[in-house]
Design a protein around this motif. Sequence first.
Motif, PDB file in Angstrom:
ATOM      1  N   THR A 131      52.897 -31.335  18.199  1.00 22.47           N
ATOM      2  CA  THR A 131      53.925 -31.473  18.922  1.00 22.47           C
ATOM      3  C   THR A 131      54.065 -30.413  20.048  1.00 22.47           C
ATOM      4  N   GLY A 139      58.074 -34.105  11.649  1.00 25.04           N
ATOM      5  CA  GLY A 139      59.023 -33.623  12.706  1.00 25.04           C
ATOM      6  C   GLY A 139      59.617 -32.158  12.278  1.00 25.04           C
ATOM      7  N   ASP A 140      60.904 -32.063  12.244  1.00 25.02           N
ATOM      8  CA  ASP A 140      61.401 -30.692  11.896  1.00 25.02           C
ATOM      9  C   ASP A 140      61.801 -30.596  10.447  1.00 25.02           C
TER      10      ASP A 140
END
Length: 478
Positions: A337, A434-435
């Motif tokens: 990312t 993702g986060d």
Amino acid sequence: MRISHLCWRSWRRLALLAALASTLSLLRAAEPRDPAKLSAEFCVGCHGPNLVGGPAPNLLDDVWKTGSDDDSILRAIRDGNPQANMPPFAATLSEAEQRGMVAYLRRMGRQYALGLIPIVATPPASVTVTTQKHTFRLETVAAPLDTPWGIVFLPDGRMLVSDRVGQIRVIEKGEVKPEPIRGTPKPFVRQDGGYLDLIAHPEYARNGWLYLAYTETGGTRGGTMTVVVRGRIRDGAWVDQQDIFRAAPEFYPVNDFSHYGCRFLFDREQRLFFTIGDRGRALDAQDLRSPLGKIHRVMDDGRIPPDNPFAGRADALPSVWSYGHRHVQGLQYHPATGKLWATEHGPRGGDELNRIEPGRNYGWPTISRGLPQQREVIEGTERAGMESPLAWWTPSIAPAAIEFYAGDRFPRWKNSLLVASLVGRHLRRIETDGDTVTSQEVLFAEMGRVRDVVTGPDGLIYLALNNPGRIARLVPEP
């Protein structure tokens, strides 16, 4: 009348029983807590799992800087020792619990004197570990070292290690060379201070620059502070030194030897990130004019990038990238990312894993998942305009360096985040979406304090371990 009288007597008896139960409950609540459990909660993080020494001194050898009689030890527990970064426990432990801790230390000290409590268990040179997705061999690469901090791989196959005692050591073909690099700067070595991180310039093969963080004495009142310099190694000597960052004299805290930082990272544009802790001055983390409690970004020669979030502002230090940090010890980009992640020490619990964005406020000391340690006033766990962590750890694991694994020797760990742990003395693997942290796994524990974790040119995972100091690596097994 008789029935009414009996009811009254029964009611009175029940009331007395209820009052007695309530009194007993209060007495039980006031009973001193088990000192062994209190030790595990408050002491082992600094003084080691057996209380015989970690980053802080041995508690069982009857050597106390503030006096070894019972009253002096009790006073140290009650009032703390700010110069040694030991918090006061007067508000945390009752008087009976404080005295119980003194008795517990005396009892454990007698066992230590009889040889029943080992100082440090010598880890095996090689041990095989089976985890959820890989079996690996944890093996020692090079030893002995004192307190290895940062690992650098050179193009010629050698390894450099910054050692907190104030040395850059050379490791070649698994051997620690007897002589450290000559002519390196002299550091202030005490508690958290000394040589910290070491990193090579992304174009080291062309320019030879190495970046070193260390602590020095200075300032207006003889305090101490983190300094960042760069230099080259020529014929075994440190040469061509240049300053990259040195704080103004008023930001050299006096009588506090904690939270110096410092972790390095280069971005794709060859800008240098470095971290500095709050240095025991928690409110400075919210002051943009102070370098303390911040992540900084500079050009490779120390100049300020014009796109820094606070560049050009009169009320802010232009090197600041993010603020509101307590003590960032891990810094790394996600290989897929491109996002920046960091680990941070909390006060008592509340260690954090954060994703870092430029100009953002990460809350310390206003918000935290931990408990106040000394003079901090924590107002809650969340506040508008302040970033909350993606994950946190209570009790504390004291997270150190981090590494997103992008090699090919452990394919089922691809893009996993590896977190070095000082208090937990373990290496942790984290999976994310993702986060969001989706799972965590402790790969191994009790092999020493894990200070640094890096991927070597061979795709293996290398570790800087403290207590005892050595370099180790993870090698996959079939």
